[in-house]
Design a protein around this motif. Structure first.
Motif, PDB file in Angstrom:
ATOM      1  N   PHE A  10       0.826  -1.547  -0.132  1.00  0.00           N
ATOM      2  CA  PHE A  10       0.240  -0.197  -0.101  1.00  0.00           C
ATOM      3  C   PHE A  10       0.708   1.502   0.108  1.00  0.00           C
ATOM      4  O   PHE A  10       0.610   2.008  -0.665  1.00  0.00           O
ATOM      5  N   GLU A  11       1.478   1.290   1.117  1.00  0.00           N
ATOM      6  CA  GLU A  11       2.665   2.063   1.258  1.00  0.00           C
ATOM      7  C   GLU A  11       3.682   2.577  -0.231  1.00  0.00           C
ATOM      8  O   GLU A  11       3.506   3.677  -0.644  1.00  0.00           O
ATOM      9  N   LYS A  12       3.883   1.054  -1.276  1.00  0.00           N
ATOM     10  CA  LYS A  12       4.321   1.834  -2.522  1.00  0.00           C
ATOM     11  C   LYS A  12       3.476   2.574  -3.383  1.00  0.00           C
ATOM     12  O   LYS A  12       3.801   2.839  -4.364  1.00  0.00           O
ATOM     13  N   ALA A  13       2.303   1.846  -3.130  1.00  0.00           N
ATOM     14  CA  ALA A  13       1.706   2.257  -4.112  1.00  0.00           C
ATOM     15  C   ALA A  13       0.750   4.024  -4.533  1.00  0.00           C
ATOM     16  O   ALA A  13       0.454   4.502  -5.028  1.00  0.00           O
ATOM     17  N   CYS A  14       1.063   4.126  -2.972  1.00  0.00           N
ATOM     18  CA  CYS A  14       0.755   6.061  -2.609  1.00  0.00           C
ATOM     19  C   CYS A  14       1.683   7.240  -4.131  1.00  0.00           C
ATOM     20  O   CYS A  14       2.607   6.683  -3.864  1.00  0.00           O
ATOM     21  N   THR A  15       0.976   7.917  -3.894  1.00  0.00           N
ATOM     22  CA  THR A  15       1.246   9.190  -5.134  1.00  0.00           C
ATOM     23  C   THR A  15       0.562  10.257  -4.214  1.00  0.00           C
ATOM     24  O   THR A  15       0.556  10.238  -2.949  1.00  0.00           O
ATOM     25  N   GLU A  16       2.033  11.377  -4.615  1.00  0.00           N
ATOM     26  CA  GLU A  16       1.276  12.290  -3.625  1.00  0.00           C
ATOM     27  C   GLU A  16      -0.456  13.039  -3.727  1.00  0.00           C
ATOM     28  O   GLU A  16      -1.207  13.591  -3.860  1.00  0.00           O
ATOM     29  N   LYS A  17      -1.193  11.995  -4.635  1.00  0.00           N
ATOM     30  CA  LYS A  17      -2.363  12.160  -4.971  1.00  0.00           C
ATOM     31  C   LYS A  17      -3.266  11.300  -4.494  1.00  0.00           C
ATOM     32  O   LYS A  17      -4.090  11.648  -4.712  1.00  0.00           O
ATOM     33  N   THR A  18      -2.921  10.963  -4.220  1.00  0.00           N
ATOM     34  CA  THR A  18      -3.357   9.513  -3.214  1.00  0.00           C
ATOM     35  C   THR A  18      -4.639  10.248  -1.560  1.00  0.00           C
ATOM     36  O   THR A  18      -3.913  10.810  -1.191  1.00  0.00           O
ATOM     37  N   CYS A  19      -6.043   9.654  -2.380  1.00  0.00           N
ATOM     38  CA  CYS A  19      -6.861  10.091  -0.891  1.00  0.00           C
ATOM     39  C   CYS A  19      -7.972   9.115  -0.781  1.00  0.00           C
ATOM     40  O   CYS A  19      -8.048   9.703   0.567  1.00  0.00           O
ATOM     41  N   MET A  20      -6.926   7.834  -1.477  1.00  0.00           N
ATOM     42  CA  MET A  20      -8.219   7.288  -0.431  1.00  0.00           C
ATOM     43  C   MET A  20      -7.650   5.683  -0.615  1.00  0.00           C
ATOM     44  O   MET A  20      -7.417   5.348  -1.389  1.00  0.00           O
ATOM     45  N   PHE A  21      -7.929   4.657   0.444  1.00  0.00           N
ATOM     46  CA  PHE A  21      -7.572   3.342   0.600  1.00  0.00           C
ATOM     47  C   PHE A  21      -8.633   2.656   0.238  1.00  0.00           C
ATOM     48  O   PHE A  21      -9.621   3.012   1.126  1.00  0.00           O
ATOM     49  N   ALA A  22      -9.382   2.033  -0.855  1.00  0.00           N
ATOM     50  CA  ALA A  22     -11.146   1.128  -0.809  1.00  0.00           C
ATOM     51  C   ALA A  22     -10.810  -0.041  -0.751  1.00  0.00           C
ATOM     52  O   ALA A  22     -10.512  -0.171  -1.467  1.00  0.00           O
ATOM     53  N   ILE A  23     -11.336  -0.671   0.437  1.00  0.00           N
ATOM     54  CA  ILE A  23     -10.149  -2.371   0.369  1.00  0.00           C
ATOM     55  C   ILE A  23     -11.358  -2.611   1.037  1.00  0.00           C
ATOM     56  O   ILE A  23     -12.146  -2.431   1.845  1.00  0.00           O
ATOM     57  N   SER A  24     -11.203  -4.914   0.489  1.00  0.00           N
ATOM     58  CA  SER A  24     -12.271  -5.598   1.306  1.00  0.00           C
ATOM     59  C   SER A  24     -11.383  -6.317   1.980  1.00  0.00           C
ATOM     60  O   SER A  24     -10.484  -6.041   2.525  1.00  0.00           O
ATOM     61  N   HIS A  25     -11.757  -5.889   3.958  1.00  0.00           N
ATOM     62  CA  HIS A  25     -11.640  -7.016   4.729  1.00  0.00           C
ATOM     63  C   HIS A  25     -11.049  -7.677   4.277  1.00  0.00           C
ATOM     64  O   HIS A  25      -9.911  -8.564   4.788  1.00  0.00           O
ATOM     65  N   ALA A  26     -11.455  -8.932   3.476  1.00  0.00           N
ATOM     66  CA  ALA A  26     -11.427 -10.585   3.373  1.00  0.00           C
ATOM     67  C   ALA A  26     -11.868 -10.289   2.240  1.00  0.00           C
ATOM     68  O   ALA A  26     -12.586  -9.885   1.863  1.00  0.00           O
ATOM     69  N   SER A  27     -11.186 -11.325   1.376  1.00  0.00           N
ATOM     70  CA  SER A  27     -11.623 -11.440  -0.108  1.00  0.00           C
ATOM     71  C   SER A  27     -13.064 -12.519   0.380  1.00  0.00           C
ATOM     72  O   SER A  27     -12.703 -13.229   1.061  1.00  0.00           O
ATOM     73  N   ASN A  28     -13.694 -11.972  -0.773  1.00  0.00           N
ATOM     74  CA  ASN A  28     -15.083 -13.166  -0.556  1.00  0.00           C
ATOM     75  C   ASN A  28     -14.584 -14.224  -1.808  1.00  0.00           C
ATOM     76  O   ASN A  28     -15.867 -15.153  -2.565  1.00  0.00           O
ATOM     77  N   VAL A  29     -13.375 -14.118  -1.872  1.00  0.00           N
ATOM     78  CA  VAL A  29     -13.278 -15.814  -2.947  1.00  0.00           C
ATOM     79  C   VAL A  29     -11.799 -16.407  -2.393  1.00  0.00           C
ATOM     80  O   VAL A  29     -12.367 -17.882  -2.072  1.00  0.00           O
TER      81      VAL A  29
END
Length: 383
Positions: free
Chosen positions: A132-151
């Motif tokens: 998640f840290e690697k994916a961040c940019t200066e424009k990142t304003c939200m993490f939208a994530i599932s707590h657990a995979s439904n698969v």
């Protein structure tokens, strides 16, 4: 029927859920908050008590921060499409997202020009926090994530992810549809900003119930506007909570049933439910490993997943296997893509899909053994 499709919707429901819903329809089926008469007030009080229970269970600041919707999809749409994104804003999601997150995000990418990064799982089938840290940019304003995979059932360490978000002033939206009622969640302790979940899964409530909890005011624009039962003189949607985000008549029977489902979960104890489902999962996976020609997916560390197990039988298409289990063994499972195309892309199972088994609090070891016997017979029949 042996029911192993709890990731889609829990069954059976506790008896008190049906009783509460029947009472709502038969005894006080009035419009909550739309009038001062006794029946309308009784309906309103039932909804407010449910709101209070949910606020307590998930650590919301107070009950006004709890908003009811038809399902988790609508709650997530309100959180995502209602968020004040600007062109060029960036969102980090994962390859394990359900379409309830993917499709609203992709809609915004198309219409508003936001950017999205979908974090990949590692070789163990886990979404590593550092990604998640690697994916961040200066424009990142939200993490939208599932707590657990439904698969695969893989669980994300939300408290660790939230630490990264707070350091960067990023809003955390968590889809807890697979974990609410199975894993303890606290908005304050876990530093969650927006929490969405279904009422009809591990909370044991009826379908037609979903919730969005907003920790603070994120200036969400309401997706639906209309009647609220008070402040009717206003020609615009009220700013007061929860009215701002709950236009129209609420599902009183459904919310009454959800309230009763929550009571059942609290009575059983979330930790005991988790322990029971983990034992079923462990037993199933060990049995599955002893059947040749059958492969399962998901983390090997059972402490990092919920009781959702996808598998495949060599030479048997997933939908055919599910149909055989249903028609010949009276066992209900789910087959296909599970509304999670990126998950199957990551697992390289997009063409064939997978059979998914998911356990609930009322399942037994004996039922799991029956399923294992059926899988072995199916495997032998297709040799």
């Amino acid at each position: 029927m042996i029911y192993f499709d709890h990731a889609a919707s829990s069954y059976p429901k506790p008896e008190q859920v049906a009783i509460a819903m029947h009472e709502a329809v038969a005894s006080y089926s009035a419009n909550p908050g739309r009038g001062g008469h006794k029946l309308a007030e009784q309906a309103r009080e039932v909804i407010e008590q449910a709101r209070k229970k949910i606020a307590t269970m998930f650590g919301a600041p107070n009950k006004k921060h709890v908003w009811f919707y038809q399902n988790a999809t609508m709650a997530l749409n309100q959180a995502i499409l209602g968020f004040p994104f600007q062109e060029g804003d960036h969102v980090v999601a994962t390859m394990f997202e359900h379409n309830s997150i993917i499709r609203p995000l992709e809609k915004l990418a198309s219409e508003k020009g936001i950017a999205i990064t979908y974090v990949e799982p590692n070789e163990e089938g886990i979404i590593a926090v550092e990604e998640f840290e690697k994916a961040c940019t200066e424009k990142t304003c939200m993490f939208a994530i599932s707590h657990a995979s439904n698969v695969t059932g893989a669980v994300i360490s939300i408290s660790d992810v939230s630490k990264i978000a707070k350091e960067r002033e990023i809003v955390v939206l968590l889809d807890a549809s697979q974990t609410a009622g199975t894993i303890p969640i606290d908005i304050e302790k876990d530093a969650i900003d927006l929490l969405a979940f279904a009422g009809h899964k591990s909370l044991l409530g009826p379908q037609g119930t979903g919730v969005l909890i907003s920790k603070d005011d994120y200036n969400l624009s309401p997706l639906v506007v209309g009647g609220t039962g008070n402040q009717s003189e206003l020609l615009h949607q009220p700013h007061s909570w929860p009215n701002r985000y709950e236009a129209g008549t609420l599902n009183t029977p459904g919310i009454a049933g959800l309230s009763a489902g929550i009571d059942a979960v609290v009575e059983m104890g979330i930790e005991d439910i988790w322990k029971h489902e983990k034992e079923l999962m462990d037993h199933f996976l060990k049995g599955l490993a002893g059947i040749s020609g059958v492969s399962s997916y998901g983390p090997s560390d059972l402490s990092k997943r919920v009781a959702v197990i996808p598998f495949e039988i060599d030479g048997v298409e997933s939908h055919e296997a599910a149909m055989i289990l249903d028609e010949h063994y009276q066992i209900a499972v789910r087959a296909g893509m599970h509304c999670a195309p990126k998950t199957h892309q990551a697992l390289q199972t997009s063409e064939k899909g997978l059979i998914r088994v998911s356990f609930g609090p009322y399942n037994t070891i004996k039922e799991v053994d029956t399923l294992l016997e059926a899988i072995e017979e199916i495997r032998m029949a297709f040799l």
